[in-house]
Design an enzyme around this catalytic site. Sequence first.
Site, PDB file in Angstrom:
ATOM      1  N   SER A  48       0.850  -1.178   0.000  1.00 24.86           N
ATOM      2  CA  SER A  48       0.000   0.000   0.000  1.00 24.86           C
ATOM      3  C   SER A  48       0.891   1.234   0.000  1.00 24.86           C
ATOM      4  O   SER A  48       2.087   1.155   0.299  1.00 24.86           O
ATOM      5  CB  SER A  48      -0.879  -0.004   1.256  1.00 24.86           C
ATOM      6  OG  SER A  48      -1.460   1.256   1.497  1.00 24.86           O
ATOM      7  N   TYR A  96      -3.024  -1.047   9.946  1.00 17.93           N
ATOM      8  CA  TYR A  96      -2.945  -1.297   8.500  1.00 17.93           C
ATOM      9  C   TYR A  96      -1.579  -0.866   7.965  1.00 17.93           C
ATOM     10  O   TYR A  96      -0.924  -1.608   7.226  1.00 17.93           O
ATOM     11  CB  TYR A  96      -4.063  -0.529   7.795  1.00 17.93           C
ATOM     12  CG  TYR A  96      -4.139  -0.748   6.306  1.00 17.93           C
ATOM     13  CD1 TYR A  96      -4.824  -1.843   5.779  1.00 17.93           C
ATOM     14  CD2 TYR A  96      -3.549   0.142   5.415  1.00 17.93           C
ATOM     15  CE1 TYR A  96      -4.913  -2.039   4.408  1.00 17.93           C
ATOM     16  CE2 TYR A  96      -3.627  -0.046   4.046  1.00 17.93           C
ATOM     17  CZ  TYR A  96      -4.320  -1.141   3.544  1.00 17.93           C
ATOM     18  OH  TYR A  96      -4.390  -1.333   2.189  1.00 17.93           O
TER      19      TYR A  96
END
Length: 255
Positions: free
Chosen positions: A145, A158
Site C-alpha cells: 500500500s 494497516y
Amino acid sequence: MNLFDLTDRVAIVTGGNGGIGLGMAKGLANAGASVVVLGRNEPKSQAAAEAIRAETGAKTLAVTADVSVPAEVDRAVAEVLDHFQRIDILFNNAGINIRKPPQELTLDDWNQVLTVNLTSAFLTSKAVHPAMKQAGGGKIVNIGSMTSIFGSSFAAAYSASKGGIVQLTKSLAMAWAADNIQVNAILPGWFDTELTQQARQQIPGLHERVLARIACGRWATPDDMAGTAVWLASRASDYVTGVAVPVDGGYASTL
C-alpha cells in the site's frame, strides 16, 4: 517469444473476488493464465471465477478458505494442486482495515489486521514454496500500500502490516532466489474500490485531498493493476526480485 505470455501457468489470487484483486485476476487470465480465486466469501468467489471465465475464456477455480488459518491455507493449496497439478504464481492480496485513531485501537483490532494482512502472506507463500521449487521456479507478488511508505493517522495497524509486507517481500526474495522464485510487492495508490468508498464516507475531505495529489488527475480503477500484475507474474520480470513497485498515478512523487 512473448515474455508476458502466461499460457500454461496457474495463478492464485487471494482476495481475488473483488476490487484490485479481481482486476489483477482478470489481467492474468487475459495473459493466458489459469486463475484460482481464493477467498472467504464462497458465493462472491464463485461469481468472480465465472465472470473471469466468461470474459476471458480462461480456466478458473474458486477456492474457499481463510488465509489467516494455517490448516485452511494448506487445504486450499492442496485443492489447487489436485485440480491443476501445479502452482506457478501467487498474489497475496487479501486484506482488511480498521480505521480508528491508534489510541482507540484494541489489541484484538491490531491482531486481526496484522494476521489477515501480513501473517496470511507468510502462510500462503510458505505453503506454495514446495510446489514452486519442485517446478523449477515461480512468482510471488505481495500487495502492499502507499501506507508502506507513508504513515496514516487513522490506520496504524494497516500501515504497520503493509510496511511489514515490504520487508517480508525482501526477505522471501533473498531466501528463495536460489529456487528461481522471484518475490516482489505492488504498492497500490488510491483505487476506487469498496474499501476506499467506505474510507471516503468515514473521513471528511479525503476524496478532495487525495485527488489534489494524484498527478494523473484521477482515482485508479482495478483495471489499472492488470499490467503491473502481468509483468511481475511473467518471464519479463525474471531478473526483478525484492522490489516494491508503486502503482499510484504519481501520488508518491507529488509534493
